[in-house]
Design an enzyme around this catalytic site. Structure first.
Site, mmCIF file in Angstrom:
data_model
loop_
_atom_site.group_PDB
_atom_site.id
_atom_site.type_symbol
_atom_site.label_atom_id
_atom_site.label_comp_id
_atom_site.label_asym_id
_atom_site.label_seq_id
_atom_site.Cartn_x
_atom_site.Cartn_y
_atom_site.Cartn_z
ATOM 1 C CE LYS A 79 52.461 20.776 45.312
ATOM 2 N NZ LYS A 79 53.813 21.472 45.894
ATOM 3 C CB CYS B 280 47.961 15.506 31.846
ATOM 4 S SG CYS B 280 49.477 15.827 30.610
#
Ligand code: G6P
Length: 556
Positions: A551, A2
């Site tokens: 990531k 997010c």
């Protein structure tokens, strides 16, 4: 994962936020949304890229909040995307809310019947009901970063997660990713935990400092994926690390009982730290709760109560690692405590970077989801922590592998893959299997070579590829034994080696330049990266943004 990007300003507001969200896309998300306001609010949301967001119909926009979502609670869908809007008040949120079920019950009893599957919706409805972000935050015990926009005001807050404000043009930008914000401005303010800030010119609490950006390796944009670009940067990065002086943290970490903690590839780098004699123990960050740290306390009879920890985290934001820091900081059994917590991170300004004695990884930004250059940089820094002799020609040796990468590209790898290694090469086998899983979606496996005969041999037939990590070290002879076992079951062997006997056994050989036993791990790491890369390319995968992965994993 997010991401939050907001703009309090009038200059091309919607497009500015959309561009900002696109810059955080490298962290990976599945849906996104933007709320804008000109006194009235309008919200647009979509799946996948911010490019899919429709333009709002209102004009004279004065501010807006944007978000990229990576699903935790609730499936990937437009209704589950942020911002969540109640009574013309929009909210975007990073983090998870453990007590959301309780809040949901309360909110439903107040007449909010449109609450869906997500935890953030409960939080948004509660904030709207209370009419105050600071009040609703009192009910949240988890880590968070949040922005809340009413028709005319914007409020932000964070607790143990990243959120920054920057001065920009006619107003302010708010972003959860410092490196992205620095692309717009170096007048930055970092928020204090748990404090709620109103974003406006008259707020005297908004005080900006000029941020000095550390020099970063220049991006070479000639490759079609970030992953390949980042693989190719490795000789320069390793050279840069080896040519630097050991910092005081490299020196002080390497003395005394230590443990290394990390997740994913960073955990595997930590496992190799044990062979470099810089760590007595290596713990996977997501496992820390189930470990009794007491068991690590007694290994040095002269310093029974001292334990140093090194957190390895490329992003410096991995939630499991942050939780591990909290856990070991609170550890105090029988008078013993973790006395010093170091970190090895690519982002000194990250949550982990700031809360520990941080060593800068010096690898430059890594955009591809799967780690490549940051993994080998972590190994190089562990070498810097150790007192082992370094091979000054290591960067050239990596370059030889890279220059011959067309040979690796030409090797057929089947869809059933096992990586095997012994000693310090076993963590590279794990890393090779992880790389392969991440970007090819194939169920690649990894075993210590000697374990084949205890089970995995049952799998093998001609449809399998076994990648043998076989530098000519003390384990080489045992690797030959394992390769014979594989050959007898007709599986194909890809050998990463310089040894003639292994080459004879192999169906395909990738020539491995000779170096020290421990630095061979850096060379074999580069080879397994390339094997995974070319297999993923042949399968037509989205190499830089594999499905379902992020990531930077900011939730536990
Ligand atoms: C994610 C990434 C992995 C990475 C892991 C740990 O799962 O996809 O490539 O190894 O996080 O990340 P960190 O930033 O803590 O090194």
């Amino acid at each position: 994962m997010c991401g939050i990007f907001c703009y309090y300003g009038k200059e091309n507001t919607f497009e500015t936020i959309r561009e900002g969200l696109k810059k955080i896309e490298y962290r990976c998300h599945d849906s996104c949304g933007i709320s804008v306001s000109n006194g009235n609010t309008e919200t647009v949301r979509s799946l996948n890229s911010p490019d899919n967001l429709k333009l709002p119909s209102i004009s004279s926009i004065q501010m807006g909040i944007g978000h990229t979502r990576w699903a935790t609670h609730g499936e990937v869908s437009i209704p589950n995307a942020h911002p969540h809007v109640y009574n013309h008040q929009s909210l975007v949120h990073n983090g998870t809310i453990a007590n959301h079920n309780k809040i949901k019950e309360e909110i439903k009893s107040l007449g909010f019947d449109t609450i869906g599957d997500t935890d953030t919706e409960c939080f948004a409805a509660l904030t709207s009901h209370l009419g105050s972000l600071s009040e609703s935050l009192k009910r949240i015990t988890d880590r968070y970063a949040v922005a809340w926009m009413t028709r005319s005001k914007m409020f932000i807050s964070k607790d143990r997660m990243s959120l920054y404000v920057g001065q920009y043009k006619d107003g302010f930008l708010v972003c959860s990713d410092l490196s992205v914000l620095l692309e717009y401005t170096n007048k930055i303010m970092e928020l204090k935990d748990k404090k709620c800030y109103k974003i406006c010119w008259t707020n005297k609490e908004l005080v900006f400092k000029t941020h000095k950006q550390s020099k970063q390796i220049e991006e070479n944009n000639t490759e079609d994926t970030f992953m390949m670009q980042e693989i190719l940067e490795q000789p320069e990065i390793i050279e840069g690390i080896y040519n630097k002086k050991r910092t005081r943290y490299h020196q002080s970490f390497s003395f005394g009982p230590t443990c290394i903690i990390g997740s994913g590839s960073s955990y595997y780098a930590g496992l190799i730290g044990k062979f470099m004699e810089v760590a007595n123990h290596v713990i996977c960050a997501s496992e820390i709760d189930s470990y009794d740290l007491n068991q690590y306390r007694t290994f040095d009879p002269y310093e029974p109560n001292v334990l140093k920890a090194l957190i390895i985290s490329q992003s410096g934001e991995t939630a499991d690692c942050i939780r591990a820091i909290e856990s070991i900081s609170n550890y105090n059994h029988g008078g013993g405590a973790v006395e010093e917590i170091y970190s090895l991170t690519n982002n000194l300004q990250s949550t982990i970077g700031k809360s520990t004695m941080a060593i800068d990884l010096l690898a430059g930004p890594e955009k591809s989801v799967c780690s490549t250059k940051t993994f080998t940089a972590q190994l190089a820094h562990l070498m810097m922590c150790s007192y082992m002799d370094k091979d000054k020609y290591l960067p050239e040796k990596i370059q030889i592998i890279l220059d011959n990468r067309n040979i690796i590209e030409g090797i057929p790898v089947s869809n059933n893959i096992i990586f095997i290694g012994k000693g310090s090469q076993y963590p590279i086998a794990l890393e090779g299997a992880l790389k392969m899983q991440e970007i090819t979606y194939l169920p690649a496996l990894a075993f210590p070579a000697g374990e084949l005969k205890h089970g995995p041999l049952a799998l093998l037939d001609e449809s399998w590829t076994v990648v043998c990590l076989a530098p000519e070290d003390d384990n080489y002879k045992k690797m030959l034994l394992a390769a014979h076992e594989v050959k007898a079951r007709h599986a194909k062997i890809i050998a990463i080696t310089s040894g003639e006997e292994m080459k004879q056994l192999a169906d395909y050989t990738i020539e491995l330049p000779k170096t020290s036993e421990i630095e061979s791990t850096i060379l074999t790491a580069v080879v397994v990266q390339l094997l995974a890369y070319y297999k993923a390319k042949k399968l037509g995968r989205n190499i830089d943004r594999p499905r379902n992965l992020a990531k930077s994993v900011t939730v536990e």
